[in-house]
Design an enzyme around this catalytic site. Structure first.
Site, PDB file in Angstrom:
ATOM      1  N   GLU A   1       0.733  -1.165   0.075  1.00  0.00           N
ATOM      2  CA  GLU A   1       0.050  -0.052  -0.019  1.00  0.00           C
ATOM      3  C   GLU A   1       0.871   1.248   0.011  1.00  0.00           C
ATOM      4  O   GLU A   1       0.611   2.126   0.828  1.00  0.00           O
ATOM      5  CB  GLU A   1      -1.001  -0.085   1.217  1.00  0.00           C
ATOM      6  CG  GLU A   1      -1.690  -1.237   1.003  1.00  0.00           C
ATOM      7  CD  GLU A   1      -2.846  -1.405   2.200  1.00  0.00           C
ATOM      8  OE1 GLU A   1      -2.843  -0.585   3.084  1.00  0.00           O
ATOM      9  OE2 GLU A   1      -3.746  -2.337   2.246  1.00  0.00           O
TER      10      GLU A   1
ATOM     11  N   ASN B   1       2.211  -4.518  -3.447  1.00  0.00           N
ATOM     12  CA  ASN B   1       0.847  -5.090  -3.188  1.00  0.00           C
ATOM     13  C   ASN B   1      -0.056  -3.734  -2.824  1.00  0.00           C
ATOM     14  O   ASN B   1       0.422  -2.832  -1.944  1.00  0.00           O
ATOM     15  CB  ASN B   1       0.565  -6.073  -2.039  1.00  0.00           C
ATOM     16  CG  ASN B   1      -0.476  -6.663  -1.819  1.00  0.00           C
ATOM     17  OD1 ASN B   1      -1.150  -7.213  -2.811  1.00  0.00           O
ATOM     18  ND2 ASN B   1      -0.909  -6.831  -0.661  1.00  0.00           N
TER      19      ASN B   1
ATOM     20  N   HIS C   1     -10.301  -6.260  -2.762  1.00  0.00           N
ATOM     21  CA  HIS C   1     -11.514  -6.493  -1.854  1.00  0.00           C
ATOM     22  C   HIS C   1     -12.494  -5.511  -2.393  1.00  0.00           C
ATOM     23  O   HIS C   1     -12.573  -4.251  -2.451  1.00  0.00           O
ATOM     24  CB  HIS C   1     -10.961  -5.420  -0.389  1.00  0.00           C
ATOM     25  CG  HIS C   1      -9.943  -6.047   0.276  1.00  0.00           C
ATOM     26  ND1 HIS C   1      -9.977  -7.275   0.976  1.00  0.00           N
ATOM     27  CD2 HIS C   1      -8.520  -5.592   0.478  1.00  0.00           C
ATOM     28  CE1 HIS C   1      -9.068  -7.507   1.503  1.00  0.00           C
ATOM     29  NE2 HIS C   1      -8.080  -6.704   1.296  1.00  0.00           N
TER      30      HIS C   1
ATOM     31  N   GLU D   1      -5.734 -10.627  -1.904  1.00  0.00           N
ATOM     32  CA  GLU D   1      -6.718 -10.644  -0.681  1.00  0.00           C
ATOM     33  C   GLU D   1      -8.039 -10.433  -0.943  1.00  0.00           C
ATOM     34  O   GLU D   1      -9.022  -9.882  -0.629  1.00  0.00           O
ATOM     35  CB  GLU D   1      -6.152  -9.220   0.196  1.00  0.00           C
ATOM     36  CG  GLU D   1      -4.847  -9.268   0.459  1.00  0.00           C
ATOM     37  CD  GLU D   1      -4.626  -7.964   1.343  1.00  0.00           C
ATOM     38  OE1 GLU D   1      -5.444  -7.395   1.783  1.00  0.00           O
ATOM     39  OE2 GLU D   1      -3.421  -7.661   1.412  1.00  0.00           O
TER      40      GLU D   1
ATOM     41  N   ASP E   1     -11.923 -10.867  -1.435  1.00  0.00           N
ATOM     42  CA  ASP E   1     -13.095 -11.144  -0.878  1.00  0.00           C
ATOM     43  C   ASP E   1     -14.113 -10.085  -1.453  1.00  0.00           C
ATOM     44  O   ASP E   1     -13.747  -9.146  -2.022  1.00  0.00           O
ATOM     45  CB  ASP E   1     -13.098 -10.875   0.764  1.00  0.00           C
ATOM     46  CG  ASP E   1     -12.466  -9.541   1.219  1.00  0.00           C
ATOM     47  OD1 ASP E   1     -12.529  -8.560   0.590  1.00  0.00           O
ATOM     48  OD2 ASP E   1     -11.905  -9.811   2.333  1.00  0.00           O
TER      49      ASP E   1
HETATM   50  O1  G3I Z   1      -5.839 -11.441  18.292  1.00  0.00           O
HETATM   51  C1  G3I Z   1      -5.936 -10.112  18.933  1.00  0.00           C
HETATM   52  C2  G3I Z   1      -7.095 -10.429  19.958  1.00  0.00           C
HETATM   53  O2  G3I Z   1      -6.515 -11.310  20.989  1.00  0.00           O
HETATM   54  C3  G3I Z   1      -7.430  -9.016  20.634  1.00  0.00           C
HETATM   55  O3  G3I Z   1      -8.269  -9.316  21.675  1.00  0.00           O
HETATM   56  C4  G3I Z   1      -7.765  -8.022  19.562  1.00  0.00           C
HETATM   57  C5  G3I Z   1      -8.164  -6.895  20.040  1.00  0.00           C
HETATM   58  O4  G3I Z   1      -7.724  -5.600  19.474  1.00  0.00           O
HETATM   59  O5  G3I Z   1      -6.838  -7.925  18.473  1.00  0.00           O
HETATM   60  C6  G3I Z   1      -6.586  -9.034  17.964  1.00  0.00           C
HETATM   61  O6  G3I Z   1      -5.924  -8.702  16.788  1.00  0.00           O
HETATM   62  C7  G3I Z   1      -6.169  -8.254  16.037  1.00  0.00           C
HETATM   63  C8  G3I Z   1      -5.905  -8.860  14.467  1.00  0.00           C
HETATM   64  O7  G3I Z   1      -6.505  -8.253  13.348  1.00  0.00           O
HETATM   65  C9  G3I Z   1      -6.818 -10.448  14.717  1.00  0.00           C
HETATM   66  O8  G3I Z   1      -8.230 -10.173  14.371  1.00  0.00           O
HETATM   67  C10 G3I Z   1      -5.565  -7.010  15.473  1.00  0.00           C
HETATM   68  O9  G3I Z   1      -5.725  -5.960  16.679  1.00  0.00           O
HETATM   69  C11 G3I Z   1      -5.824  -6.220  14.356  1.00  0.00           C
HETATM   70  O10 G3I Z   1      -4.970  -5.060  14.126  1.00  0.00           O
HETATM   71  C12 G3I Z   1      -5.438  -7.213  13.272  1.00  0.00           C
HETATM   72  O11 G3I Z   1      -6.106  -6.565  12.075  1.00  0.00           O
HETATM   73  C13 G3I Z   1      -5.308  -6.851  10.601  1.00  0.00           C
HETATM   74  C14 G3I Z   1      -5.214  -5.803   9.894  1.00  0.00           C
HETATM   75  O12 G3I Z   1      -4.971  -6.259   8.647  1.00  0.00           O
HETATM   76  C15 G3I Z   1      -3.872  -4.956  10.554  1.00  0.00           C
HETATM   77  O13 G3I Z   1      -2.772  -5.818  10.643  1.00  0.00           O
HETATM   78  C16 G3I Z   1      -6.700  -7.849  10.140  1.00  0.00           C
HETATM   79  O14 G3I Z   1      -6.842  -9.097  10.827  1.00  0.00           O
HETATM   80  C17 G3I Z   1      -6.110  -8.072   8.570  1.00  0.00           C
HETATM   81  O15 G3I Z   1      -7.121  -8.808   7.888  1.00  0.00           O
HETATM   82  C18 G3I Z   1      -5.736  -6.853   7.989  1.00  0.00           C
HETATM   83  O16 G3I Z   1      -5.425  -7.372   6.732  1.00  0.00           O
HETATM   84  C19 G3I Z   1      -4.732  -6.248   5.787  1.00  0.00           C
HETATM   85  C20 G3I Z   1      -3.810  -6.620   5.016  1.00  0.00           C
HETATM   86  O17 G3I Z   1      -2.754  -7.027   5.691  1.00  0.00           O
HETATM   87  C21 G3I Z   1      -3.456  -5.645   3.882  1.00  0.00           C
HETATM   88  N1  G3I Z   1      -4.687  -5.145   3.190  1.00  0.00           N
HETATM   89  C22 G3I Z   1      -5.711  -4.944   3.918  1.00  0.00           C
HETATM   90  C23 G3I Z   1      -6.009  -5.871   4.612  1.00  0.00           C
HETATM   91  C24 G3I Z   1      -7.414  -5.441   5.599  1.00  0.00           C
HETATM   92  O18 G3I Z   1      -6.976  -4.500   6.374  1.00  0.00           O
END
Ligand code: G3I
Length: 321
Positions: free
Chosen positions: A113, A156, A191, A220, A222
């Site tokens: 990004e 990406n 997305h 990615e 969906d």
């Molecule tokens: O696992 C912890 C959980 O234990 C805790 O209670 C909770 C509270 O905030 O957080 C959980 O972790 C989160 C994790 O996702 C799992 O759900 C993180 O806070 C959260 O920041 C994380 O978000 C991810 C995001 O990227 C940021 O890294 C998303 O899952 C993930 O799908 C998203 O993916 C991105 C790609 O990397 C790049 N392109 C866009 C895409 C969507 O945003």
């Protein structure tokens, strides 16, 4: 995937997929504890699962503004050696992580990004851009190539199916290529919303990439069950109202989604230089879209909340049969 330790998820993976991407555990927020200190445990577990089951691993993502720990940027930005210090930390991080997974990751999202959603070319609010300017892309790709000459190196981004965003990303890519930066391909996140953008727009994005002699990966994919105005992701306003429950998602909506998935995979089948397609999640039990842009019922993937195949799965299977 979020967690390969779930037995039913592992089963679904083994049955239907041959490539795995870590949804989070290969990001710097997990791996990059502090300078020279790494937490590889969760990623190693995913790689071991993939190897044990004959699947390949896509690496995601070395450099991304949303997952850039503060230690990379510690120090006084006005100091004479600040830039060199951040550059050294970036080079060390990319070198060490790519070396750790050498031979086990067939492609890396080296930079995620970098392009702006607005009128500038670059996403200027990225801490990487603020510290190093556009050079951060060159630095990261060159370090990755030096650490593993065989893995494929990707830039990406999302919304590459829209001409404006794609133009900004491609101007970054073209300039880097002209400097000899080793970019092998463009990752198209895809997305998508329920009815936009069209499969033809996606096809154009893949064609523009192939025209540069670059590889494409769909990284990615969906498809949301809603159509939102731009204000929804920009400011959380005007978002479509969520359905009251998963069971109350209209069958017609799931059918529209299925038709779109089918059309897209037909485009993927005929696209040049497209060598990998990844969905951003496994089943509707877990998707980042449950909370983004707003919390609501979502069903963006091929398997439902009980991991059963949805109409979307059938449509994909038919279009690649
Ligand atoms: O696992 C912890 C959980 O234990 C805790 O209670 C909770 C509270 O905030 O957080 C959980 O972790 C989160 C994790 O996702 C799992 O759900 C993180 O806070 C959260 O920041 C994380 O978000 C991810 C995001 O990227 C940021 O890294 C998303 O899952 C993930 O799908 C998203 O993916 C991105 C790609 O990397 C790049 N392109 C866009 C895409 C969507 O945003």
């Amino acid at each position: 995937v979020r967690d390969v330790r779930s037995a039913p998820d592992a089963e679904l993976l083994r049955r239907h997929f041959n490539s795995i991407t870590a949804e989070n555990v290969m990001k710097a927020t997990t791996i990059g504890v502090s300078e020279g200190v790494y937490n590889y445990g969760p990623a190693d577990e995913l790689v071991a699962f993939a190897r044990a089951n004959g699947m390949q691993v896509r690496g995601h993502a070395l450099v991304w503004h949303q997952t850039a720990p503060a230690w990379f940027f510690a120090g006084d930005p006005a100091a004479a050696d600040y830039r060199a210090t951040v550059q050294r930390r970036l080079e060390r991080y990319v070198t060490d992580v790519v070396t750790h997974f050498r031979g086990q990751v067939y492609a890396w999202d080296v930079v995620n990004e970098p392009a702006s959603d607005g009128s500038t070319t670059w996403r200027e609010d990225s801490p990487w851009y603020r510290a190093l300017g556009p050079d951060y892309v060159d630095i990261a790709f060159r370090a990755a190539r030096a650490a593993d000459p065989d893995t494929k190196l990707f830039i990406n981004d999302y919304n590459t199916e829209f001409a404006g965003k794609r133009g900004r990303l491609m101007s970054i890519v073209d300039a880097a290529l002209s400097r000899g930066v080793p970019i092998d391909g463009v990752g198209h996140q895809l997305h998508l919303q329920l009815t936009t953008p069209t499969a033809a727009q996606v096809e154009q994005a893949l064609a523009d990439t192939a025209a540069r002699g670059l590889m494409s990966h769909v990284t990615e994919l969906d498809i949301s069950i809603y159509d939102d105005p731009g204000s929804c992701s920009a400011s959380r306003t005007g978002c479509a109202t969520g359905y009251p429950s998963y069971a109350e998602i209209p069958a017609s909506v799931l059918q529209t989604q299925a038709t779109r998935y089918g059309e897209l995979f037909r485009v993927f089948r005929r696209a040049q230089n497209l060598t990998s397609v990844s969905l951003w999640g496994l089943s509707d039990l877990n998707s980042w879209l449950e909370t983004f842009p707003v919390r609501r019922v979502q069903a963006p993937l091929l398997f439902d909340e009980q991991r059963r195949p949805k109409p979307a799965f059938t449509a994909v299977a038919q279009s690649i049969a």
